[in-house]
Every structure is written in C-alpha cells, then in structure tokens.
Design a protein around this motif. Structure first.
Motif, PDB file in Angstrom:
ATOM      1  N   ASN A   1       0.817  -1.211   0.000  1.00 45.80           N
ATOM      2  CA  ASN A   1       0.000   0.000   0.000  1.00 45.80           C
ATOM      3  C   ASN A   1       0.855   1.267   0.000  1.00 45.80           C
ATOM      4  N   SER A   2       1.977   1.191   0.749  1.00 42.87           N
ATOM      5  CA  SER A   2       2.862   2.364   0.794  1.00 42.87           C
ATOM      6  C   SER A   2       3.449   2.650  -0.579  1.00 42.87           C
ATOM      7  N   GLY A   3       3.884   1.571  -1.274  1.00 46.28           N
ATOM      8  CA  GLY A   3       4.431   1.757  -2.621  1.00 46.28           C
ATOM      9  C   GLY A   3       3.413   2.322  -3.577  1.00 46.28           C
TER      10      GLY A   3
ATOM     11  N   TYR B   1      -7.394   7.787  -0.830  1.00 47.21           N
ATOM     12  CA  TYR B   1      -7.925   7.685   0.544  1.00 47.21           C
ATOM     13  C   TYR B   1      -7.852   6.245   1.065  1.00 47.21           C
ATOM     14  N   VAL B   2      -8.280   5.300   0.219  1.00 43.61           N
ATOM     15  CA  VAL B   2      -8.252   3.890   0.638  1.00 43.61           C
ATOM     16  C   VAL B   2      -6.831   3.415   0.920  1.00 43.61           C
ATOM     17  N   PRO B   3      -5.855   3.683   0.035  1.00 46.10           N
ATOM     18  CA  PRO B   3      -4.466   3.300   0.364  1.00 46.10           C
ATOM     19  C   PRO B   3      -3.949   3.947   1.652  1.00 46.10           C
ATOM     20  N   ILE B   4      -4.390   5.199   1.906  1.00 44.03           N
ATOM     21  CA  ILE B   4      -3.959   5.857   3.146  1.00 44.03           C
ATOM     22  C   ILE B   4      -4.489   5.103   4.361  1.00 44.03           C
ATOM     23  N   VAL B   5      -5.768   4.751   4.322  1.00 43.80           N
ATOM     24  CA  VAL B   5      -6.384   4.026   5.440  1.00 43.80           C
ATOM     25  C   VAL B   5      -5.740   2.656   5.626  1.00 43.80           C
ATOM     26  N   LEU B   6      -5.529   1.946   4.503  1.00 42.57           N
ATOM     27  CA  LEU B   6      -4.918   0.611   4.596  1.00 42.57           C
ATOM     28  C   LEU B   6      -3.475   0.685   5.094  1.00 42.57           C
ATOM     29  N   THR B   7      -2.763   1.708   4.639  1.00 42.82           N
ATOM     30  CA  THR B   7      -1.381   1.869   5.110  1.00 42.82           C
ATOM     31  C   THR B   7      -1.354   2.069   6.621  1.00 42.82           C
ATOM     32  N   ARG B   8      -2.253   2.915   7.105  1.00 39.18           N
ATOM     33  CA  ARG B   8      -2.319   3.138   8.547  1.00 39.18           C
ATOM     34  C   ARG B   8      -2.738   1.856   9.287  1.00 39.18           C
ATOM     35  N   ALA B   9      -3.710   1.125   8.714  1.00 39.17           N
ATOM     36  CA  ALA B   9      -4.203  -0.099   9.364  1.00 39.17           C
ATOM     37  C   ALA B   9      -3.116  -1.164   9.438  1.00 39.17           C
TER      38      ALA B   9
END
Length: 580
Positions: free
Chosen positions: A47-49, A66-74
């Motif tokens: 997700n970060s990449g 937005y979704v990658p940001i949330v998944l990266t945090r999760a």
C-alpha cells in the motif's frame, strides 16, 4: 529415501510430541499470528508503494488515495500488534511446554537416579538440565514456527500471484522453493554435521570441566595441571575451527540466498511492467506496490537455512531425553548383612566408553582403616559411590556382608555414613543440625558428642547455645568447625562404616592435622575408608592402596610402603615438599 533426522527422532518420542496435541490450539494460534505479521508487513509496503507512486503522479481527487492511506495506517498498526501477540502466544506456549518437560525430567532423574548415574557423569546431568531443555525450546521458537510460517506464506504468495499469471506464479514458486526447502536442506546436510559436532565438543567441555573442577585437587596433587590445561585448550581450538567453518558456510549461503531473491525482485519488476502496462499509464503504481511488498517478506525465509541446520542438535537432545525412559528403577531388597566386610570381586565400571574401574579385587575387613589414593579420573570416587550403593556394578560384585551394596537402597545409611569435602549445615539450629541423622537423641547426648569432637566450648559461648540458628550453608563456622559438626552427626548416627571423602581439602596444615587426630580418635572402633590426595596423617592407617586407570597398583601398610615402594616414597616426598 530416509527421513530427516529430526523427524526420525520424533517417531518414538514420548517427551515432545504429547505436548503438541495437548496444546495444539495455542500452537495453531501462534502460527496464524506469525503469518499475519508477515502478511501485514508485506501489505503495508504494498500500500505504501502504491500510495507514494500514486501521490507523485498528482491524483485528480484525494478520494483516489484515501483507501491506500487508510490501509497503510491499518497495516502499519496491525504489524507490530500481530508481532507482539505472536511473541506472547508462542513464548507462552513454549515455556508452558518446557516447564512440563523440566518437571518430568526432575521426576525421572529422581526415580531412576541409580540407573542414570551408571551411564552419565555429573557434567552430563548438568548438560541435560541446562542445555537439552533449552534446545527443545529453541526447536519451536527458531525452527518449527519459522518453517511452518514460511511454508504457509510461500503457498499464499504463489496462489495470490496465480490469480494474475500462472506462468509467473510457477517462476516465483520455483525460486521460493529453492529458498524455503533446497537451501535449508543443503544447510542441514553440510552444516548440520558441524552443528552437531559443535554441540558434542561443547558437551565434552561441559562434562570434563565439571568433573575436573570437582577433582581439581587431584590434578594439582598429581602435578598434571599443565596437561589438563593443554587438553582443554586443544578441545577449545577444535571447537573454534568448527565454529569458523560453520560461520563461513552460513555467509556463503546468505550471499546465495540474496542472489536468488534478487531474481524474485527483478522478476516482479519485469512482470508488473508488462502486466499493468496498459492500465491507463498507472503501471508505475503497481510496480512500486508489488516490488516493495517483497522486501519485508524476505525476513520470513532468510532465517530458514540456519534454523534447519540446527535440527541435528535438537535431534540429539530429543534422543537423550527419550533415552532416560529406558532405565528401570532399582528396587531395594530388604536383607541384613552377615558382617561388615566389604568385598569387591572382578569389579568393573565405565561411563559411556570410558573404563573407570577394571576388574578390581579388594577386601576391607571390619574395623580396618583404609586410605585410597589416586589421581583424578583413576576411579577412586567411583569406587566410593559403588561402596555407598549409589551405583550398580556393570561387571563383578561389590558386597557388604555378602549383600550387593546397590540393593540396600536407603537402608545403606544404617551401615555407611559419609563426610564430604564441604559438609553442609542447614538453616536451622545447631541442635537440629547435629541430630539430623538421629532425631531421637536428647540435648544431653548432643552436648556429649559435641564435647567429643571439640565443639562444646564454642557452642556454649554462643548466645543461645544449642538453639543458636545456623546461617545458610553454615557460613558462620570455619571449614574445620563444619567438619567437626559433620563428625558429630556421624557419631550420633553410629554407623559401623565411615567414608571420608577428602574432608581436609582446603584446610591449613595445623587445622588439618588436628581434624585428622579427632576423626581417628573418635572412629577407632569403626571401619574407616579415607579417600585422599594428601598424605598428611597417613601413618595412622592400617593399609594404603593406590588406584590408577581403574586398577590396584599399590597396596600395603604405610610403614612397609615407605620402606619398599619407590612410588609411595616419591608421593610422600612431594606431599612434604621434599626433593628425592
């Protein structure tokens, strides 16, 4: 094709396998959490990449990232959480299992103490307690858990890539197969033998060092201290060579591992650049996502070669623990000796392959005062253990009044008492310490025996007399006073045979001579067997024998030996500091 050694050792295992079934759910949970840890790490980088690449290309709308940001945090939070819970679960499982193993080991050693001591030395016992249980613990933490997690991750990766491309999935499957199975098995074949040899050398050092420290006085007395140090250094040098070879091989395997994994990364770059090339110009997003996800996952595979090569060491520990179950507990026979004659006939005893006593014939008459001399490892301490009934002869007989000593069991304490090198005083009153072997004795009888051993005045001057508390291990008393206290116990116990196991070691000459005089004046009507390396006071003995390499090399009265035996003359001169 023969089984892997560790699997073969587990076939008839009764120590480790039962706990796999008993605690299978915590085990499965630990493995699942381990998989989740690496999945979260890979997903975080994926997700970060994607997020970094996507953000760099100026997305039209913030909702696109937005979704990658949330998944990266999760996944960033879940990775350390899963790791922490996995460590708690796996270590709790392993420590629970090994605590049961330790308890079983202590009960086994206690139940089969006589059988066990016939096969092993003190260093082996310490090795079992300190090393083998630790190796069983490492078997799971460093081999089983990482291997199972790596295999699950391997299957997951291949299946996941297979949804996109069967051919690339087969390419990844081949490379990861080399990393997960081929390199670890190669390490087992090449470096496993070195690992086993390293453990064997360490065990030998452990055993020899323990035995020789306990018998250090014999090394000094026989003037072989330099020989022992040279032998020890030689084994350490051999151990150092094996460890260097093992480290060199591990470095080469690690380089090969990194080279093969680089083909995985390169393959991902090539495949993603082709797989997503027509995806509206967003191929870079997916290339960064897939390639970066590969880097944290490598940690699951890189530990396998070293983990698997240690399986031979674990196999050896499992076999040693299971071998303990082969012993049969000795059942004491209730028999009364006809007299107090101690007799050995064709007596032989060995530890593993080391012959300690070799066809020894010896008779000790009732009331005789016998001194046993010998260098370290000569067999005199083993002979003492056989006399006490702690060991069972492997060949020949050792009897007390016609009854084999090992058959007496605890009853031997009614006939033979022992004063060790360092008598132990317990954290209780002097009164309880002295009458420990015979709790029916009164205070008057305790005072009487203290007077006989020369401690009455000392005890009378103490604040509470007989009821003065003794410090832990009796540290408030000197070495000579502790030995006199031990003699008082024996006089109350009133056994016909007394075994003195180098009781004057570490005492100054005046204290030593005074203690010898007290011993033999108070034990004049008893059989006394004196194991010593020091010839001070030897003239009081009826007979002196010298044991070397398990055989009786010298026997006679002190006066006769002083006149006719050159070796005895030399030993006496060395002991007195003279040159002949």
């Amino acid at each position: 094709m023969s089984k892997i050694p560790i699997l073969k050792a587990l076939d008839k295992d009764t120590w480790v396998k039962p706990y796999l079934k008993r605690y299978k759910w915590p085990l499965m949970l630990a493995i699942f959490l381990g998989f989740c840890t690496f999945f979260s790490a890979g997903a975080l980088m994926f997700n970060s990449g994607y997020l970094i690449s996507k953000s760099a290309s100026l997305p039209e709308n913030i909702l696109l990232v937005y979704v990658p940001i949330v998944l990266t945090r999760a996944f960033g939070v879940s990775r350390p959480v899963f790791r922490y819970i996995e460590r708690l679960t796996s270590h709790n499982w392993v420590l629970k299992m090994t605590s049961k193993l330790r308890r079983k080991l202590y009960h086994t050693l206690e139940k089969d103490a006589m059988v066990f001591k016939q096969k092993y030395r003190m260093g082996d016992i310490l090795g079992l307690l300190a090393e083998d249980i630790q190796y069983i613990q490492n078997l799971y933490l460093r081999t089983v858990f990482p291997l199972i997690i790596a295999i699950i991750l391997y299957v997951f990766i291949v299946v996941a890539i297979g949804f996109f491309s069967i051919f690339f999935a087969l390419y990844i499957a081949l490379l990861l197969f080399i990393l997960v199975l081929v390199l670890p098995i190669w390490s087992v074949v090449i470096n496993g033998a070195r690992q086993e040899k390293e453990k064997s050398l360490k065990s030998a050092l452990y055993t020899d060092l323990t035995d020789n420290v306990l018998g250090v006085a014999d090394w000094i007395f026989s003037q072989r201290g330099i020989e022992y140090v040279d032998t020890h250094l030689q084994v350490e040098h051999e151990l150092s060579i094996v460890q260097d070879q093992k480290r060199l091989f591990n470095r080469r395997v690690h380089v090969l591992f990194q080279l093969i994994y680089s083909f995985v990364v390169i393959g991902l770059i090539v495949w993603t650049s082709q797989q997503f090339v027509g995806n509206h110009g967003r191929a870079a997003n997916w290339i960064a996502a897939f390639v970066l996800s590969a880097f944290p996952i490598v940690d699951a595979f890189v530990v396998l070669p070293e983990a698997m090569q240690e399986s031979n060491v674990y196999k050896d520990s499992i076999e040693r623990l299971n071998a303990l179950d082969d012993g049969e507990e000795s059942q004491p026979i209730s028999m009364k000796p006809t007299d107090m004659t101690i007799c050995s006939e064709n007596l032989s005893f060995r530890y593993d392959q080391q012959l300690v006593l070799d066809q020894l014939d010896l008779t000790i008459a009732p009331g005789e005062k016998l001194a046993i001399l010998g260098k370290s490892g000569s067999g005199k301490s083993t002979l003492a253990s056989l006399i006490r009934g702690d060991l069972k002869p492997q060949n020949g007989l050792l009897t007390l009044g016609g009854v084999p000593t090992y058959q007496f069991g605890d009853e031997i304490s009614h006939y033979i008492s022992v004063i060790q090198q360092a008598p132990y005083l317990f954290h209780t009153t002097i009164f309880n310490n002295v009458r420990m072997a015979n709790t029916d004795k009164t205070e008057e009888e305790v005072w009487e025996v203290l007077e006989r051993v020369g401690l009455k005045k000392l005890v009378e001057q103490l604040p509470e007399g007989l009821h003065t508390m003794v410090d832990e291990a009796g540290l408030r008393f000197s070495g000579g006073e502790r030995h006199r206290m031990a003699l008082a116990r024996i006089l109350l116990q009133d056994t016909p045979i007394v075994l003195l196991d180098e009781p004057t070691v570490g005492l100054d000459p005046l204290t030593e001579q005074a203690l010898i005089d007290t011993f033999f004046s108070q034990l004049k009507n008893k059989t006394v067997i004196w194991i010593t390396h020091h010839l001070q006071g030897i003239e009081i003995m009826d007979r002196v024998i010298f044991i070397e390499d398990g055989r009786l090399e010298m026997s006679g009265t002190p006066s006769d030996l002083a006149q006719t035996n050159e070796r005895f003359k030399q030993l006496k001169a060395i002991d007195e500091g003279r040159v002949i």
